[in-house]
Write a protein that holds these residues in place. Structure first.
Motif, PDB file in Angstrom:
ATOM      1  N   LEU A  98      80.615  -0.128 -74.606  1.00 53.38           N
ATOM      2  CA  LEU A  98      81.061  -0.329 -75.868  1.00 53.38           C
ATOM      3  C   LEU A  98      79.582   0.560 -76.346  1.00 53.38           C
ATOM      4  CD1 LEU A  98      81.693  -2.347 -77.693  1.00 53.38           C
ATOM      5  CD2 LEU A  98      80.748  -4.363 -77.114  1.00 53.38           C
ATOM      6  N   GLN A  99      78.978  -0.073 -76.272  1.00 51.64           N
ATOM      7  CA  GLN A  99      77.496   0.901 -77.585  1.00 51.64           C
ATOM      8  C   GLN A  99      78.119   1.768 -78.034  1.00 51.64           C
ATOM      9  OE1 GLN A  99      74.289   0.141 -74.497  1.00 51.64           O
ATOM     10  NE2 GLN A  99      72.962  -1.111 -76.113  1.00 51.64           N
ATOM     11  N   ARG A 100      78.506   3.076 -77.056  1.00 48.34           N
ATOM     12  CA  ARG A 100      78.943   3.949 -77.156  1.00 48.34           C
ATOM     13  C   ARG A 100      79.777   4.734 -78.230  1.00 48.34           C
ATOM     14  NH1 ARG A 100      78.966   8.003 -72.518  1.00 48.34           N
ATOM     15  NH2 ARG A 100      76.445   8.423 -72.162  1.00 48.34           N
ATOM     16  N   ARG A 104      80.818   1.499 -80.764  1.00 52.33           N
ATOM     17  CA  ARG A 104      79.968   1.030 -81.836  1.00 52.33           C
ATOM     18  C   ARG A 104      79.398   2.175 -82.525  1.00 52.33           C
ATOM     19  NH1 ARG A 104      83.789  -1.308 -82.473  1.00 52.33           N
ATOM     20  NH2 ARG A 104      84.349  -3.490 -82.263  1.00 52.33           N
ATOM     21  N   THR A 105      78.595   3.361 -81.850  1.00 51.55           N
ATOM     22  CA  THR A 105      77.806   4.506 -82.364  1.00 51.55           C
ATOM     23  C   THR A 105      78.059   5.207 -83.168  1.00 51.55           C
ATOM     24  OG1 THR A 105      76.916   4.844 -80.633  1.00 51.55           O
ATOM     25  CG2 THR A 105      75.238   3.654 -81.097  1.00 51.55           C
ATOM     26  N   SER A 123      76.552  -9.389 -79.303  1.00 48.93           N
ATOM     27  CA  SER A 123      75.717  -8.531 -79.985  1.00 48.93           C
ATOM     28  C   SER A 123      75.467  -7.059 -80.300  1.00 48.93           C
ATOM     29  CB  SER A 123      73.859  -8.941 -80.220  1.00 48.93           C
ATOM     30  OG  SER A 123      74.207  -8.038 -78.104  1.00 48.93           O
ATOM     31  N   LEU A 124      76.349  -7.003 -78.842  1.00 47.55           N
ATOM     32  CA  LEU A 124      77.239  -5.342 -78.794  1.00 47.55           C
ATOM     33  C   LEU A 124      77.613  -4.438 -80.251  1.00 47.55           C
ATOM     34  CD1 LEU A 124      76.239  -4.776 -75.353  1.00 47.55           C
ATOM     35  CD2 LEU A 124      75.012  -4.189 -77.101  1.00 47.55           C
ATOM     36  N   TRP A 183      79.187  -2.637 -70.813  1.00 46.05           N
ATOM     37  CA  TRP A 183      78.238  -2.293 -71.919  1.00 46.05           C
ATOM     38  C   TRP A 183      77.940  -1.034 -72.865  1.00 46.05           C
ATOM     39  CZ3 TRP A 183      78.837  -7.478 -73.390  1.00 46.05           C
ATOM     40  CH2 TRP A 183      79.720  -8.052 -72.071  1.00 46.05           C
ATOM     41  N   GLU A 184      77.620  -0.279 -71.439  1.00 43.01           N
ATOM     42  CA  GLU A 184      77.563   0.990 -72.203  1.00 43.01           C
ATOM     43  C   GLU A 184      78.287   1.260 -72.779  1.00 43.01           C
ATOM     44  OE1 GLU A 184      75.744   4.749 -70.831  1.00 43.01           O
ATOM     45  OE2 GLU A 184      75.540   3.946 -69.898  1.00 43.01           O
TER      46      GLU A 184
END
Length: 65
Positions: free
Chosen positions: A8-10, A12-13, A36-37, A5-6
């Motif tokens: 994926l967040q990285r 996307r950012t 959502s992520l 999950w982390e």
């Protein structure tokens, strides 16, 4: 020490990877969290080979790859 999950967040950012298609395969039924992520597709394990290949084809088509 980073979970998916982390990661994926990285992805996307970061500008270089923000639009990279991501297919999440997880034993945990968190399709809404994945969406959502910013995941392109979510598949719950166990994943059938045919479903995975279809998800990859759809992800590559939607991203213009």
């Amino acid at each position: 020490g980073m979970d998916g999950w982390e990661a994926l967040q990285r992805l996307r950012t970061h500008p270089d990877t923000a639009h990279t298609p991501v297919v999440i395969c997880s034993a945990v039924g968190e399709a809404e969290l994945a969406q959502s992520l910013g995941a392109t597709t979510f598949l719950q394990k166990p994943v059938r080979r045919e479903d995975f290949l279809l998800a990859l084809r759809q992800a590559s088509t939607s991203s213009g790859m």
